[in-house]
Each structure stands twice: as C-alpha cells, then as structure tokens.
Write a protein that holds these residues in place. Sequence first.
Motif, PDB file in Angstrom:
ATOM      1  N   ASP A 305       0.599  -0.959   0.192  1.00 40.39           N
ATOM      2  CA  ASP A 305       0.023   0.079   0.087  1.00 40.39           C
ATOM      3  C   ASP A 305       1.409   1.004   0.314  1.00 40.39           C
ATOM      4  O   ASP A 305       1.759   1.469   0.941  1.00 40.39           O
ATOM      5  CB  ASP A 305      -1.157   0.101   1.423  1.00 40.39           C
ATOM      6  N   SER A 307       0.438   4.623  -0.061  1.00 41.14           N
ATOM      7  CA  SER A 307      -0.212   5.627   0.766  1.00 41.14           C
ATOM      8  C   SER A 307       0.801   5.711   1.731  1.00 41.14           C
ATOM      9  O   SER A 307       1.749   5.187   2.820  1.00 41.14           O
ATOM     10  CB  SER A 307      -1.649   4.741   2.005  1.00 41.14           C
ATOM     11  N   ARG A 311       3.242   3.687   4.425  1.00 40.94           N
ATOM     12  CA  ARG A 311       4.008   2.679   3.607  1.00 40.94           C
ATOM     13  C   ARG A 311       5.579   2.099   4.228  1.00 40.94           C
ATOM     14  O   ARG A 311       5.897   1.095   4.235  1.00 40.94           O
ATOM     15  CB  ARG A 311       4.350   3.363   2.455  1.00 40.94           C
TER      16      ARG A 311
END
Length: 359
Positions: A305, A307, A311
Amino acid sequence: MAEVRIPVEAIKGRGSATRLAHRFEKDERLDYDDGWGTLEQQESGATRTEVIWEDCRSVISSNDSPDIFFDRSINPYRGCEHGCIYCYARPTHSYLNLSPGLDFETKIIAKRNIAAVLRSELSKKSYQPRGLAIGTATDCYQPVERELRLTRSVIELLQESRHAFSMVTKSSGVERDLDLLAPMARQKLVAVYVTLTTLDAELTRKLEPRAAAPHRRLRTIRTLAEHGIPVGVSLAPQIPFLTEDMEQVMEAAWEAGARSAFYHVLRLPWEVSPLFREWLQLHYPQRADRVMARIHDMRGGKDYDSSFATRMKGAGPWAELIGQRFRKAASRRGFNRTRVELDLQAFRPLGAVGQGTLF
C-alpha cells in the motif's frame, strides 16, 4: 511444460533468481532446460557485473514526500550489486528497459560526469542548501565504488563547499573516506547511518548477498564513532518471521557506538513483490505463506500500500507490535535522545570549473 526452477547453486551471490520481465515489456522469455545442463551453465556465466556509463543531466533530486526525512538526494549509481532482494529501488530499472531482477544487480549504471554536474549545480546563485542524503536509492558504497570512486568525488565537492549531508550504507567501504568524513563531522556537516537488518549471517547471505557481513557492519559503526562521526543504525526492512532479532541488533549497534536508530517494514512495490515471493519459495518455502500473511496484515490485505501514512511503518496489530518493540528497545538503551543537527548555514557556493575566486 513443467516449470524449471533455477537451482540455488546456479545463482550464488545474487539475490534474484531470474531476470524477471519488467512491467513495460511486451514479450517475456523463459529459460528452458534441454537436458544437457545448459540452463545452469547459462545462468552461472551470465551473472557477472557490468558497468554501464551514463552522462547525467542533473545530480541533485528533490523530494517532497512527507514521510521521508531529507529534502534532496544524490545517487551516484542506478542498480546495486549488493543484490538485496527487498530493495524498493529495483523497479527503477524498468524505466531503462532492464529487468528489476538480475539486471538490477548485474547492470550498474554509473554517472561518470557526476562531479562536474554537481559542481555546476552547487555553483548556481539560486542554490540554497537543504537536507541532503547520499545513497538513498542504491548503496553509494557498493563494490564498484572501490574502483570508480564516484561517491568520493561527490563528498570532496561537498567538503569543498561545506555542504552538510547524511548518508546510508551497508558497506564497510565508507571507512575509506574517513579522511573526508571525520573533519566534516567536527564541523557538524555529516552523519552516517549503517543498515543492519539482522545479526543472522546465514540469513544475511541470502537476503543481502553481496553486502558486508553483520559483524563487519558493527565494526564499521565502531570505527565511525571512534572518529567522532555521528552514526546511527537503520533496521530496515523488518520482515515478520525472518528478521526477528531487532532488540539484539539494537543492543549490538549501541555497544558499537550508534546513538540513533530507525526502522521501516518491508515494502513490495511493483516488481519487488513477485521477486520477493520467488525468493521466499527458493530459500524459505516453509515460512513463505506465514511471511506473506503477516505482510498482508500490515498492508490492508495487499502485498503493498503506497499511502504516505502507512507505507513505511504499515498498519494493524503486527505493525504496531513491531513499533512497540522498537520504541521499548530504543528507550531502554537511549537511542534518539538527542537529534543530530547538521549545520546548513556553513554552505559556501562553489566556483564553476575554471572560474577563480576572490577569497
């Protein structure tokens, strides 16, 4: 046709087992064993390191990611011979039409004009120093640096301009440049972070096959500290059921002289995911499902992910458990109690090549 798995002995010293096709390729080619042992011969003979020269247009890259501590970075090389299977920079080789697998470890792009371009950039009247880090994508002290000395040429210019910087490495090669780093440290112009993922030498040989051994990195930390250079330890990446000795690593790093520490959890962007899965099946097949299940727990059920919020550290119970372990170990020993403050005000612009100075 049955799948042919490349044997471990055919890729000794390399992290990746294949030349995984990058995401922009239209065609994918598979190795095929014809029964005469040609597959093993081909692989064992095709893993030599090749340096590809590049004339770069710029050297200093800007960064605006909110989860990264530096504003600018310099990377003398693209690709890294250390061969760390988890390296998040592997997918960048795709933009060069090269494989993030073996090509990333064996085809090293060297910026031969890096010193000249950096001098030009530091000479601009508009240049203002900010937090600068060297070796953030690929290791600036990977084996080819011994001969090419591109990293040293960068440090020499930063010393000449009194430009503060930090660097991250997992190589003992940094000790070669103590004659530059120690005087800069006395002027509050440099800090060094040594990556030490685990003390398990057997795991390290598989995870980071051409990087320095754990005991050698500890010696590097001690050497840097003895020369008065602020030194920290990076415990990145943390991988569930593999790198399970965080507390022991921090204890050893503290004893060696490290006084700051940070960690990230495993990141699997783009082609890193299939490469890491392949590596797990090749070296730790009995743990592969458990490792990936915990990664999914930290990544919302996915391999990765991106983000900014999660992360680096992940999310969920497993991510929080790793965070708690780190914070307790850091508090117990005293890591990060004082922040290393580098002097950005000491910068003095360089003169362009061939241009004199009045002072």
